[in-house]
Design a protein around this motif. Structure first.
Motif, PDB file in Angstrom:
ATOM      1  N   LEU A 143      20.068 -45.225 -56.770  1.00  0.00           N
ATOM      2  CA  LEU A 143      19.582 -46.784 -56.284  1.00  0.00           C
ATOM      3  C   LEU A 143      20.643 -47.165 -56.219  1.00  0.00           C
ATOM      4  O   LEU A 143      21.658 -46.893 -56.287  1.00  0.00           O
ATOM      5  CB  LEU A 143      18.936 -46.993 -56.913  1.00  0.00           C
ATOM      6  N   ALA A 149      17.488 -41.454 -60.193  1.00  0.00           N
ATOM      7  CA  ALA A 149      18.728 -43.140 -60.772  1.00  0.00           C
ATOM      8  C   ALA A 149      20.189 -43.170 -59.221  1.00  0.00           C
ATOM      9  O   ALA A 149      20.302 -44.458 -59.059  1.00  0.00           O
ATOM     10  CB  ALA A 149      18.888 -43.596 -62.015  1.00  0.00           C
ATOM     11  N   THR A 150      20.700 -41.672 -59.577  1.00  0.00           N
ATOM     12  CA  THR A 150      21.999 -42.328 -58.705  1.00  0.00           C
ATOM     13  C   THR A 150      21.396 -42.575 -57.346  1.00  0.00           C
ATOM     14  O   THR A 150      23.034 -42.946 -56.850  1.00  0.00           O
ATOM     15  CB  THR A 150      23.034 -40.622 -58.265  1.00  0.00           C
ATOM     16  N   ALA A 166      14.075 -40.182 -64.025  1.00  0.00           N
ATOM     17  CA  ALA A 166      15.639 -40.833 -64.302  1.00  0.00           C
ATOM     18  C   ALA A 166      16.379 -39.638 -63.256  1.00  0.00           C
ATOM     19  O   ALA A 166      17.674 -40.706 -63.039  1.00  0.00           O
ATOM     20  CB  ALA A 166      16.246 -40.609 -65.178  1.00  0.00           C
ATOM     21  N   SER A 220      14.664 -50.231 -57.556  1.00  0.00           N
ATOM     22  CA  SER A 220      15.383 -50.589 -59.036  1.00  0.00           C
ATOM     23  C   SER A 220      14.524 -49.274 -60.424  1.00  0.00           C
ATOM     24  O   SER A 220      14.146 -48.024 -59.380  1.00  0.00           O
ATOM     25  CB  SER A 220      14.727 -51.584 -59.644  1.00  0.00           C
ATOM     26  N   ASP A 221      15.607 -49.240 -61.386  1.00  0.00           N
ATOM     27  CA  ASP A 221      14.979 -48.269 -62.558  1.00  0.00           C
ATOM     28  C   ASP A 221      13.402 -48.194 -62.796  1.00  0.00           C
ATOM     29  O   ASP A 221      13.577 -46.875 -62.557  1.00  0.00           O
ATOM     30  CB  ASP A 221      15.311 -48.454 -63.515  1.00  0.00           C
ATOM     31  N   LEU A 248      11.337 -46.250 -60.001  1.00  0.00           N
ATOM     32  CA  LEU A 248      11.928 -44.521 -60.164  1.00  0.00           C
ATOM     33  C   LEU A 248      10.292 -43.866 -60.402  1.00  0.00           C
ATOM     34  O   LEU A 248      10.674 -42.827 -59.990  1.00  0.00           O
ATOM     35  CB  LEU A 248      12.702 -44.330 -61.212  1.00  0.00           C
TER      36      LEU A 248
END
Length: 174
Positions: free
Chosen positions: A54, A51-52, A48, A13-14, A17
């Motif tokens: 995830l 994040a793409t 971040a 999840s975020d 990261l």
């Protein structure tokens, strides 16, 4: 729950990261020939940035992480589905990272098993492709044991400090 011998494998999840970036940066440093990214460029990026990658099935991409009982990330594997319509039947195992201390204990096998379960949840996926440093026999054997077959070789695929490394191209039909 993770025990000393059995890590927890789950989708990231975020919140994961920063740990993923730390793992990836360490991999870039210890095994630079395994990555197409270079250490200096990649380590300058914020967590971040990833994040793409995830998601969770039926999304087109996901990152699985393996966590020790203390919560530290021991390994990860990334799935990315092709975005172009004519290639939507294909997913790519973009990269697998295992910390040097966790290697040889079945963690890669466990990550690939869960990866296989999740990739099969992506509608229309017929096969998974990957590239692996051809000289990394342990990784090649791991992928072969998971059902991947070599279909080609990309000579001189990456250059690290003036030394070229070939990439074995592999595919697994689902």
């Amino acid at each position: 729950m993770a025990t000393a011998d059995t890590p927890v494998i789950r989708l990231l999840s975020d919140a994961d990261l920063p740990a993923y970036k730390t793992l990836r940066d360490a991999g870039l440093k210890s095994d630079p020939e395994a990555f197409t990214s270079d250490f200096d460029s990649a380590t300058a990026l914020p967590p971040a940035t990833y994040a793409t990658r995830l998601g969770r099935p039926p999304d087109d991409h996901f990152i699985l992480g393996a966590f020790a009982a203390d919560g530290s990330m021991l390994g990860a594997v990334v799935c990315q589905r092709e975005s172009r319509l004519k290639e939507r039947h294909r997913a790519e195992l973009v990269g697998m990272i295992i910390t040097p201390d966790a290697r040889g204990r079945g963690l890669g096998k466990a990550l690939l098993k869960e990866f296989g379960v999740l990739v099969r949840q992506l509608p229309g996926i017929e096969h998974v492709v990957l590239s692996v440093t051809a000289s990394n026999q342990a990784a090649v054997h791991l992928y072969e044991a998971a059902g991947f077959q070599r279909y080609g070789l990309l000579p001189r695929a990456v250059q690290v400090d003036g030394v070229y490394h070939d990439k074995a191209l592999m595919v697994k039909t689902l």
